[in-house]
Design an enzyme around this catalytic site. Structure first.
Site, PDB file in Angstrom:
ATOM      1  N   ILE A  68       0.872  -1.575   0.250  1.00 31.61           N
ATOM      2  CA  ILE A  68       0.133  -0.063   0.144  1.00 31.61           C
ATOM      3  C   ILE A  68       0.318   1.403  -0.145  1.00 31.61           C
ATOM      4  O   ILE A  68       2.145   1.694   0.512  1.00 31.61           O
ATOM      5  CB  ILE A  68      -1.015   0.177   1.377  1.00 31.61           C
ATOM      6  CG1 ILE A  68      -1.727   1.337   1.169  1.00 31.61           C
ATOM      7  CG2 ILE A  68      -0.351  -0.296   2.293  1.00 31.61           C
ATOM      8  CD1 ILE A  68      -3.071   1.038   2.504  1.00 31.61           C
ATOM      9  N   SER A  69       0.735   2.051  -0.615  1.00 31.42           N
ATOM     10  CA  SER A  69       1.420   3.094  -1.432  1.00 31.42           C
ATOM     11  C   SER A  69       1.830   4.284   0.581  1.00 31.42           C
ATOM     12  O   SER A  69       0.557   3.961   0.811  1.00 31.42           O
ATOM     13  CB  SER A  69       0.963   4.188  -1.954  1.00 31.42           C
ATOM     14  OG  SER A  69       1.054   3.834  -3.382  1.00 31.42           O
ATOM     15  N   GLN A  70       2.453   5.087   0.746  1.00 37.60           N
ATOM     16  CA  GLN A  70       3.045   6.132   1.191  1.00 37.60           C
ATOM     17  C   GLN A  70       1.790   7.733   1.344  1.00 37.60           C
ATOM     18  O   GLN A  70       1.446   7.527   0.518  1.00 37.60           O
ATOM     19  CB  GLN A  70       4.144   6.091   1.012  1.00 37.60           C
ATOM     20  CG  GLN A  70       4.213   8.018   2.249  1.00 37.60           C
ATOM     21  CD  GLN A  70       5.461   8.564   1.790  1.00 37.60           C
ATOM     22  OE1 GLN A  70       6.399   8.235   0.767  1.00 37.60           O
ATOM     23  NE2 GLN A  70       6.316   9.860   2.568  1.00 37.60           N
TER      24      GLN A  70
END
Length: 225
Positions: A68-70
């Site tokens: 999951i992206s920053q």
């Protein structure tokens, strides 16, 4: 978000506020984007054992070798897309569904494409649980876009490709934005914003802007790596 999800995180207001502050520290100023970051419970989009870490400004594993992206980067990419509440948006790389939830909070219609069927199924379930039933989660090669729901006001790609895929440019409306990281695989990349300037589908003219240096996983597909 449904009441059940609100009740499930009664003490998360401070954590969500922390995500907003982290996004602001990275330069996000769009109030609608900051509000969306403060409304979508990131902890529900990660494995349960990582729930406490979900409010840190860092990528997290979600299975199948993906992350999951920053959250600050999700906010930055949403801001760079210059979204309006009536927009039709395409996301490439659904992952856990978190980015699509943020986009749906900002836009009228969201389609998200994931190449890994297991992740797409999980994202579809989580989005539904959080009240985002109308997000279209599709399985396929994201570098080809999703023509069925085109044209799009904005397209966001959550993996780095060698260049802007032509099918994605062709599925943009004139003056629409494609926001994606571009560069060499596993080396320095730049977050780019491509704005379509002509309606010619054969050789669409675009304006390219370099926004910032980034590091993303490679974009896999016919027009990726």
């Amino acid at each position: 978000m449904k009441q059940a999800e609100k009740d499930a995180i009664p003490n998360r207001a401070g954590d969500l506020q922390r995500l907003i502050l982290q996004a602001q520290q990275h330069g996000v100023r769009d109030q609608a984007v900051l509000t969306a970051i403060g409304q979508v419970p990131r902890n529900l989009f990660v494995p349960k054992d990582l729930a406490k870490a979900s409010f840190e400004d860092t990528p997290l594993p979600i299975g199948e070798g993906q992350t999951i992206s920053q959250p600050a980067m999700v906010a930055l990419m949403a801001e760079a897309s210059c979204l309006s509440s009536d927009d039709n948006v395409l996301e490439i790389g659904a992952g856990s569904g978190y980015g699509a939830a943020i986009l749906r909070t900002l836009a009228a219609r969201v389609t998200t494409v994931e190449r890994i069927e297991t992740l797409a199924s999980q994202a579809r379930t989580t989005l539904k649980q959080c009240g985002f039933d109308d997000v279209d989660v599709a399985v396929g090669d994201g570098t080809l876009g999703w023509p069925e729901n085109a044209p799009y006001d904005a397209i966001i790609v959550t993996a780095a490709g060698p260049s802007a895929p032509l099918p994605l440019i062709r599925q943009l409306k004139t003056d629409g934005h494609l926001v994606m990281p571009v560069g060499r695989k596993h080396y320095q990349q730049y977050l780019m914003r491509f704005t379509r300037q002509s309606s010619n589908d054969k050789t669409p003219r675009v304006h390219a802007e370099k926004l910032m240096a980034v590091r993303f996983v490679p974009l896999i597909g016919e027009h990726g790596f």
